[in-house]
Design a protein around this motif. Structure first.
Motif, PDB file in Angstrom:
ATOM      1  N   UNK A 148      34.078  44.721  91.649  1.00 47.65           N
ATOM      2  CA  UNK A 148      34.976  44.709  90.500  1.00 47.65           C
ATOM      3  C   UNK A 148      34.780  45.925  89.608  1.00 47.65           C
ATOM      4  N   UNK A 149      33.550  46.424  89.536  1.00 52.59           N
ATOM      5  CA  UNK A 149      33.326  47.648  88.774  1.00 52.59           C
ATOM      6  C   UNK A 149      34.104  48.798  89.420  1.00 52.59           C
ATOM      7  N   UNK A 150      33.971  48.924  90.730  1.00 49.87           N
ATOM      8  CA  UNK A 150      34.700  49.973  91.428  1.00 49.87           C
ATOM      9  C   UNK A 150      36.211  49.769  91.301  1.00 49.87           C
ATOM     10  N   UNK A 151      36.659  48.541  91.445  1.00 51.26           N
ATOM     11  CA  UNK A 151      38.095  48.262  91.352  1.00 51.26           C
ATOM     12  C   UNK A 151      38.647  48.699  90.003  1.00 51.26           C
ATOM     13  N   UNK A 152      37.901  48.406  88.921  1.00 53.93           N
ATOM     14  CA  UNK A 152      38.380  48.761  87.585  1.00 53.93           C
ATOM     15  C   UNK A 152      38.416  50.269  87.386  1.00 53.93           C
ATOM     16  N   UNK A 153      37.433  50.981  87.941  1.00 51.32           N
ATOM     17  CA  UNK A 153      37.384  52.430  87.770  1.00 51.32           C
ATOM     18  C   UNK A 153      38.385  53.136  88.688  1.00 51.32           C
ATOM     19  N   UNK A 154      38.509  52.687  89.932  1.00 54.96           N
ATOM     20  CA  UNK A 154      39.545  53.252  90.808  1.00 54.96           C
ATOM     21  C   UNK A 154      40.920  52.986  90.188  1.00 54.96           C
ATOM     22  N   UNK A 155      41.079  51.812  89.588  1.00 55.72           N
ATOM     23  CA  UNK A 155      42.370  51.452  88.997  1.00 55.72           C
ATOM     24  C   UNK A 155      42.754  52.330  87.829  1.00 55.72           C
ATOM     25  N   UNK A 156      41.809  52.568  86.902  1.00 52.37           N
ATOM     26  CA  UNK A 156      42.150  53.378  85.739  1.00 52.37           C
ATOM     27  C   UNK A 156      42.407  54.826  86.154  1.00 52.37           C
ATOM     28  N   UNK A 157      41.708  55.303  87.184  1.00 51.14           N
ATOM     29  CA  UNK A 157      41.971  56.667  87.653  1.00 51.14           C
ATOM     30  C   UNK A 157      43.360  56.760  88.292  1.00 51.14           C
ATOM     31  N   UNK A 158      43.781  55.721  88.992  1.00 51.63           N
ATOM     32  CA  UNK A 158      45.129  55.731  89.559  1.00 51.63           C
ATOM     33  C   UNK A 158      46.190  55.784  88.474  1.00 51.63           C
ATOM     34  N   UNK A 159      45.952  55.026  87.403  1.00 56.04           N
ATOM     35  CA  UNK A 159      46.868  55.049  86.264  1.00 56.04           C
ATOM     36  C   UNK A 159      46.951  56.445  85.657  1.00 56.04           C
ATOM     37  N   UNK A 160      45.793  57.048  85.410  1.00 60.14           N
ATOM     38  CA  UNK A 160      45.772  58.358  84.769  1.00 60.14           C
ATOM     39  C   UNK A 160      46.366  59.443  85.664  1.00 60.14           C
ATOM     40  N   UNK A 161      46.140  59.347  86.960  1.00 65.96           N
ATOM     41  CA  UNK A 161      46.742  60.306  87.900  1.00 65.96           C
ATOM     42  C   UNK A 161      48.249  60.350  87.724  1.00 65.96           C
ATOM     43  N   UNK A 162      48.849  59.182  87.546  1.00 69.15           N
ATOM     44  CA  UNK A 162      50.302  59.108  87.404  1.00 69.15           C
ATOM     45  C   UNK A 162      50.770  59.612  86.042  1.00 69.15           C
ATOM     46  N   UNK A 163      49.954  59.370  85.010  1.00 70.72           N
ATOM     47  CA  UNK A 163      50.363  59.738  83.648  1.00 70.72           C
ATOM     48  C   UNK A 163      50.204  61.241  83.393  1.00 70.72           C
ATOM     49  N   UNK A 164      49.277  61.892  84.086  1.00 69.13           N
ATOM     50  CA  UNK A 164      49.028  63.321  83.849  1.00 69.13           C
ATOM     51  C   UNK A 164      50.313  64.149  83.860  1.00 69.13           C
ATOM     52  N   UNK A 165      51.149  64.061  84.920  1.00 68.00           N
ATOM     53  CA  UNK A 165      52.386  64.864  84.892  1.00 68.00           C
ATOM     54  C   UNK A 165      53.423  64.336  83.904  1.00 68.00           C
ATOM     55  N   UNK A 166      53.307  63.069  83.512  1.00 71.38           N
ATOM     56  CA  UNK A 166      54.248  62.527  82.525  1.00 71.38           C
ATOM     57  C   UNK A 166      54.066  63.186  81.166  1.00 71.38           C
ATOM     58  N   UNK A 167      52.822  63.417  80.773  1.00 68.46           N
ATOM     59  CA  UNK A 167      52.548  63.882  79.412  1.00 68.46           C
ATOM     60  C   UNK A 167      52.282  65.377  79.324  1.00 68.46           C
ATOM     61  N   UNK A 168      52.152  66.041  80.472  1.00 69.19           N
ATOM     62  CA  UNK A 168      51.903  67.492  80.454  1.00 69.19           C
ATOM     63  C   UNK A 168      52.971  68.261  79.680  1.00 69.19           C
ATOM     64  N   UNK A 169      54.263  67.897  79.774  1.00 71.55           N
ATOM     65  CA  UNK A 169      55.279  68.637  79.008  1.00 71.55           C
ATOM     66  C   UNK A 169      55.085  68.580  77.496  1.00 71.55           C
ATOM     67  N   UNK A 170      54.292  67.627  77.023  1.00 73.14           N
ATOM     68  CA  UNK A 170      54.062  67.484  75.577  1.00 73.14           C
ATOM     69  C   UNK A 170      52.760  68.151  75.133  1.00 73.14           C
TER      70      UNK A 170
END
Length: 281
Positions: A148-170
């Motif tokens: 579960x520790x790994x799941x939570x950390x892999x999960x938050x990194x997956x979220x951030x990977x997707x958000x990086x290009x979303x917010x880069x224009x700002x």
């Protein structure tokens, strides 16, 4: 260098405390949050108004949102959001309680998601900023008993990977910090599941034995120096463009590299199978 303002969760101990202290020593302002902010009283005495504090349980989303709002209202521009609060849990997937599972997801994954969502309107409005997430080499590797520790950390990194290009224009940059083993109190705060006899002589049982033999001091001989880790984290905020991931520690570098090359080898070994599922040319 001009002073900056940081907002930090989990600032009372470990990496969060080290980063908070380092920033204050170099003349920056810090909005430090923790469940028990009284442990920061010594820093408040030393640094006065440059330290802004708030008691915060990051899993309380309503309180999280209001604390972020209050920090921006009181301090104006905040240059860096350092999402650091979190802890580990140990136990075979079958051993973990429902409460332990929910806590890991709420603390290590959902809370950083809500923190970023709360901060983004302000970061966009001020024309940019940084969001730094404390992750772990365990977001690239895994070990028995850490599901579960790994799941939570892999999960938050997956979220951030997707958000990086979303917010880069700002002008908002996001960095994931992946430390190895550091000499902090991480082991003492580990939530350990009640054991099942079936796992006693399995890899999970072997790791459990190591934990028990450590007496709660899992990181006492770890290679990672908290002060140097803090300096490296602070340094990422001035790097342009924002580094996507930063591995910290020789153990982290070696483990992550082995995991990545191993997965690449597995992918290449399955190339013909992957291509065989396409429509015929």
């Amino acid at each position: 260098m001009a002073s900056e303002t940081w907002f930090i969760t989990g600032a009372s101990a470990g990496i969060g405390r080290a980063v908070t202290e380092r920033l204050l020593e170099r003349g920056d302002r810090v909005a430090a949050t923790a469940r028990r902010v009284e442990v920061l009283s010594d820093l408040a005495e030393r640094f006065g108004e440059r330290l802004w504090t708030a008691s915060l349980d990051v899993t309380d989303t309503k309180a999280l949102n209001s604390t972020v709002e209050r920090a921006f209202a009181d301090l104006g521009r905040i240059d860096v959001i350092f999402s650091n609060a979190g802890r580990g849990a140990f136990g075979a997937a079958e051993e973990l309680s429902e409460e332990a599972i929910d806590e890991q997801i709420a603390l290590n994954m959902s809370a950083p998601i809500h923190l970023l969502r709360a901060a983004l309107p302000y970061l966009r409005g001020q024309g940019g900023g940084r969001f730094i997430q404390t992750s772990t080499m365990g977001a690239q590797i895994s070990s028995p008993g850490g599901s579960m520790y790994h799941a939570s950390k892999w999960g938050v990194e997956g979220f951030l990977e997707s958000v990086i290009p979303e917010v880069a224009p700002f002008g908002v940059g996001i960095t994931m910090i992946e430390p190895g083993n550091i000499r902090t109190g991480f082991g003492a705060a580990l939530a350990i599941a009640r054991p099942l006899e079936a796992y006693a002589h399995t890899p999970v049982g072997q790791v459990r034995q190591l934990i028990e033999n450590s007496g709660g001091n899992l990181t006492g001989s770890a290679p990672g120096d908290p002060a140097r880790v803090a300096d490296a984290i602070i340094d990422t905020a001035s790097r342009t463009p924002a580094p996507r991931r930063v591995a910290l520690g020789s153990d982290a570098y070696a483990a992550v590299r082995q995991a990545l090359t191993g997965r690449l080898d597995e992918l290449d070994a399955g190339k013909s199978v992957a291509e065989s599922t396409d429509f015929p040319a």
